[in-house]
Design a protein around this motif. Structure first.
Motif, short mmCIF file in Angstrom:
data_model
loop_
_atom_site.label_atom_id
_atom_site.label_comp_id
_atom_site.label_asym_id
_atom_site.label_seq_id
_atom_site.Cartn_x
_atom_site.Cartn_y
_atom_site.Cartn_z
N HIS A 114 -44.45 23.79 13.84
CA HIS A 114 -45.36 22.84 14.49
C HIS A 114 -46.67 23.50 14.91
N TYR A 115 -46.60 24.77 15.24
CA TYR A 115 -47.81 25.48 15.66
C TYR A 115 -48.74 25.71 14.48
N ARG A 116 -48.16 26.18 13.37
CA ARG A 116 -48.97 26.54 12.21
C ARG A 116 -49.35 25.34 11.36
N SER A 117 -48.57 24.26 11.49
CA SER A 117 -48.75 23.06 10.65
C SER A 117 -48.46 23.31 9.18
N ILE A 118 -48.08 24.51 8.85
CA ILE A 118 -47.76 24.84 7.46
C ILE A 118 -46.50 25.69 7.46
N VAL A 119 -45.54 25.32 6.62
CA VAL A 119 -44.34 26.13 6.50
C VAL A 119 -44.27 26.70 5.09
N THR A 120 -44.24 28.01 4.98
CA THR A 120 -44.02 28.63 3.66
C THR A 120 -42.88 29.63 3.77
N TRP A 121 -42.21 29.84 2.64
CA TRP A 121 -41.04 30.72 2.66
C TRP A 121 -41.43 32.16 2.97
N GLU A 122 -42.71 32.52 2.67
CA GLU A 122 -43.11 33.92 2.85
C GLU A 122 -43.06 34.36 4.31
N ARG A 123 -43.07 33.40 5.21
CA ARG A 123 -43.04 33.75 6.62
C ARG A 123 -41.64 34.13 7.11
N PHE A 124 -40.63 33.97 6.24
CA PHE A 124 -39.25 34.15 6.72
C PHE A 124 -38.46 35.12 5.84
N THR A 125 -39.14 36.12 5.32
CA THR A 125 -38.46 37.07 4.44
C THR A 125 -37.66 38.08 5.25
N ILE A 126 -37.02 38.98 4.54
CA ILE A 126 -36.22 40.04 5.17
C ILE A 126 -37.06 40.88 6.14
N VAL A 151 -36.31 18.85 -1.69
CA VAL A 151 -36.30 18.73 -0.24
C VAL A 151 -37.34 19.64 0.41
N THR A 152 -37.34 20.91 0.02
CA THR A 152 -38.19 21.87 0.72
C THR A 152 -39.58 21.98 0.10
N GLY A 153 -39.71 21.51 -1.12
CA GLY A 153 -40.97 21.70 -1.81
C GLY A 153 -41.05 23.05 -2.50
N GLY A 154 -39.94 23.76 -2.54
CA GLY A 154 -39.91 25.03 -3.27
C GLY A 154 -40.84 26.06 -2.70
N VAL A 155 -41.59 26.75 -3.61
CA VAL A 155 -42.46 27.82 -3.13
C VAL A 155 -43.78 27.27 -2.58
N ASP A 156 -44.01 25.98 -2.79
CA ASP A 156 -45.24 25.40 -2.24
C ASP A 156 -45.14 25.25 -0.73
N ALA A 157 -46.29 25.31 -0.09
CA ALA A 157 -46.29 25.18 1.36
C ALA A 157 -45.97 23.75 1.76
N LEU A 158 -45.23 23.63 2.85
CA LEU A 158 -44.91 22.32 3.41
C LEU A 158 -45.90 22.05 4.54
N VAL A 159 -46.64 20.95 4.41
CA VAL A 159 -47.65 20.65 5.43
C VAL A 159 -47.04 19.73 6.49
N VAL A 160 -47.12 20.17 7.73
CA VAL A 160 -46.53 19.41 8.83
C VAL A 160 -47.65 18.76 9.63
N PRO A 161 -47.52 17.45 9.93
CA PRO A 161 -48.58 16.79 10.72
C PRO A 161 -48.72 17.42 12.10
N ALA A 196 -36.06 30.29 9.13
CA ALA A 196 -36.47 29.39 8.06
C ALA A 196 -35.74 28.06 8.17
N VAL A 197 -34.44 28.11 8.49
CA VAL A 197 -33.69 26.88 8.66
C VAL A 197 -34.33 26.01 9.74
N GLY A 198 -34.67 26.65 10.88
CA GLY A 198 -35.30 25.91 11.97
C GLY A 198 -36.64 25.34 11.56
N ALA A 199 -37.47 26.17 10.92
CA ALA A 199 -38.83 25.74 10.56
C ALA A 199 -38.79 24.63 9.52
N TYR A 200 -37.95 24.79 8.49
CA TYR A 200 -37.92 23.78 7.42
C TYR A 200 -37.28 22.49 7.91
#
Lengths: 283, 347
Positions: free
Chosen positions: B241-253, B148-158, B80-84
């Motif tokens: 960068h591959y998904r163009s979208i970063v959400t916290w759900e992708r980095f859970t336990i 900074v992260t946009g919270g639980v909302d998805a972060l859209v990456v160009p 998550a640190v890397g992705a965000y």
């Protein structure tokens, strides 16, 4: 670098007979128990000093203090090698960097590595390549690595472990593991070598081999050796001096002959030579 | 058949590959990697890209857990640190994707090293719990630091572009990710031929002996965390960068556990094991869902429970591996090679 390596395994700069290690009034407590009490001892360059004594006398504790695994509450350990180093409170890896190597009573090899890698890991303090070049493994890093590979071959040759070079240490017999462990300590190019019961649990042939290696290391390379050993035959044969511990105190010190005749030592550890039942005489 | 391997120089002795068979296998693998994208359809390319990212992450985790013996449950958090980091730098500050990826690697390495600080005092399960805390703390920060992260909302990456070419199409991304996989493999394999890697293994096998050999335990444990997290951060940044979208759900336990399962099933302390584990764990769900689709036609009622069967099969496979081949797929692969080396003789 390679020529420097092949000439000797010894990195000490002292002349034979000069004081190399000075232990002064050492006291080590575990809770209320004094494991070591007021121990003073000197180790001279290029001698073999044996430390003997009954189980629980504090022999291994003393070695652990020297190599920095235990830190004594009182007293001072000073190490001489080109300059004076007070190492009472140094960390183990700092003491290793001064050239103090050791083996352990219970084998503490890196079980999943090959013999070769165990020996190479002993060269750690001499390797200089930085992280980035290591990952590239090109040019200088590769050359350095090959130099150390060649150096390690000398130790393999010395200890006669050519046949097991590529074997994983965990699969070797006890005697061979002990030998590899001594090799790993030698790979540090030690100025002082501490051996904790190098011959424990071996048959007489293995013991003879080991004694021969210890003498080779000492005589050919001039490495100072401090060893703990229970086999009195071996100890009396190979050591130049002997220190005797009992209940954390030093009760005797001297040449093998002096120690053999020392009544306190006989009482505490060696027993009467001619009495078939040494315990009965005390009852 | 060969009677043995004989070297006449130390260079040969220290080489990674000794036999023709080894070199031929490597060549076949490289040819396959080069030809694959031209033959595969989009579905298989997506799988290949997922595997590539997983391999990088698994090599990273294996350096820490398999080689250095420091159990980590923080993999998801570090990814998550890397992705965000990569996502925020590119989306909010307009940094080029490759620069943000590089920065993300270093940031993750730093965060990893910071969470590695307890490792000097804690070992085994206790360290696992400490890294679990890292996982939870990082995700908490990600979901609550809205500014900074946009919270639980998805972060859209160009979309990442290189010389005007869009990089995150499956075909183009394939070349990027597999080039990086090879780079990471190369660097990691070399690492374990030199003093750094050997110090890591020494810490795993016998830390007291390692310190007496001159290995500074504190420094090298932190270094293991940093190098491991560097690769894990790369895997995270690539995901962004591959998904163009970063959400916290992708980095859970779950991700942490999945990656641990990868390296256990693949083989702890083996680079090849990271590959095999990543391939296996990425393909298994795909195979299971395809299987489910087939079965659905035969047994109509089964449709509703297919997701549960998938979960159960997943668990079952892990248990079976732990019982039948604790050293993982890598050992099975080795057994196969050993068998054919001596074939047709049995020994």
């Amino acid at each position: 670098m390679p020529s420097e390596f092949t000439s000797t395994l010894n990195s000490s700069t002292l002349e034979a007979g000069q004081t190399q290690l000075k232990i002064d009034g050492l006291q080590l407590n575990f809770g209320g128990v004094a494991a070591l009490y007021n121990i003073s001892l000197e180790v001279k360059q290029s001698e073999i000093l044996a430390i003997i004594g009954p189980n629980g006398a504090g022999k291994t504790s003393l070695l652990n203090c020297i190599s920095g695994l235990y830190h004594p509450q009182r007293g001072k350990i000073t190490y001489f090698n080109s300059s004076e180093h007070e190492m009472t409170h140094m960390k183990p890896h700092q003491i290793a960097q001064l050239g103090v190597a050791r083996s352990f009573q219970n084998i503490e090899l890196f079980r999943h590595m090959t013999v070769l890698d165990n020996l190479l890991s002993g060269c750690h303090i001499h390797m200089k390549t930085d992280l980035f070049s290591s990952m590239l493994y090109w040019g200088k890093a590769q050359r350095e690595h090959i130099q150390f590979r060649r150096f390690v071959e000398d130790i393999i040759d010395l200890l006669e472990i050519e046949a097991i070079r590529y074997q994983t240490v965990g699969s070797l017999s006890y005697g061979l593991q002990k030998r590899v462990e001594m090799g790993r300590a030698l790979a540090m190019r030690p100025s002082l070598l501490l051996l904790d019961e190098p011959m424990a649990g071996m048959n007489s042939e293995e013991k003879e081999d080991m004694a021969r290696f210890v003498l080779d290391i000492n005589e050919e390379h001039g490495v100072t050796i401090v060893l703990i050993e229970h086999d009195m035959g071996v100890v009396m044969d190979i050591s130049d001096r002997i220190a005797v511990l009992n209940f954390g105190q030093k009760i005797g010190e001297g040449t093998p002959d002096e120690v053999r005749r020392n009544p306190v030592v006989i009482e505490a550890y060696l027993g009467e030579e001619h009495s078939p039942y040494p315990l009965r005489s005390k009852l | 058949m060969i009677s043995g391997i004989f070297h006449s120089t130390y260079e040969q002795d220290m080489a990674l590959r000794h036999t023709h068979a080894q070199k031929i296998r490597l060549a076949i693998l490289i040819v396959f990697l080069l030809v694959f994208p031209f033959l595969a359809n989009r579905y298989y390319l997506t799988l290949a890209n997922q595997i590539g990212i997983a391999v990088i992450g698994a090599i990273g985790l294996n350096i820490l857990v398999g080689y250095t013996g420091q159990i980590s449950l923080g993999q998801g958090g570090f990814m998550a640190v890397g992705a965000y980091t990569a996502g925020i730098l590119t989306a909010r500050m307009g940094m080029p994707w490759w620069a943000s990826t590089l920065v993300a690697c270093f940031v993750t390495a730093g965060v990893g090293a910071a969470f590695g600080l307890p490792s000097l005092r804690l070992k085994g399960l206790y360290l696992a719990i400490a890294t679990l805390a890292a996982q939870e703390i990082i995700l908490w920060v990600v979901t609550h630091w809205k500014a900074v992260t946009g919270g639980v909302d998805a972060l859209v990456v160009p979309n990442p572009e290189l010389f005007g070419i869009r990089m995150n199409t499956d075909f183009n991304f394939y070349w990027l990710v597999w080039a990086l996989v090879i780079l990471v493999t190369f660097a990691s394999v070399n690492l374990f031929r030199t003093r750094f890697g050997r110090a890591f293994i020494a810490i795993r096998d016998q830390d007291i002996a390692a310190s007496v050999m001159g290995v500074d335990l504190f420094k090298y444990k932190l270094l293991a965390f940093a190098i491991s997290s560097f690769w894990v951060g790369l895997a995270g940044a690539l995901t962004a960068h591959y998904r163009s979208i970063v959400t916290w759900e992708r980095f859970t336990i779950d991700v942490s556990v999945l990656y641990l399962a990868m390296i256990i099933i693949g083989g702890l302390g083996k680079i090849t094991g990271s590959y095999l584990g990543a391939i296996f764990m990425t393909l298994l769900p795909a195979v299971l869902s395809n299987l489910g689709r087939v079965v659905k036609g035969v047994f109509p009622g089964v449709e509703g429970i297919i997701p549960f069967i998938q979960q159960a099969t997943f668990g079952l496979v892990i248990i079976l591996f732990l019982i039948l081949e604790p050293e993982g797929l890598n050992k099975i692969w080795k057994n196969i090679k050993d068998y054919f080396r001596l074939w047709p003789f049995s020994y």
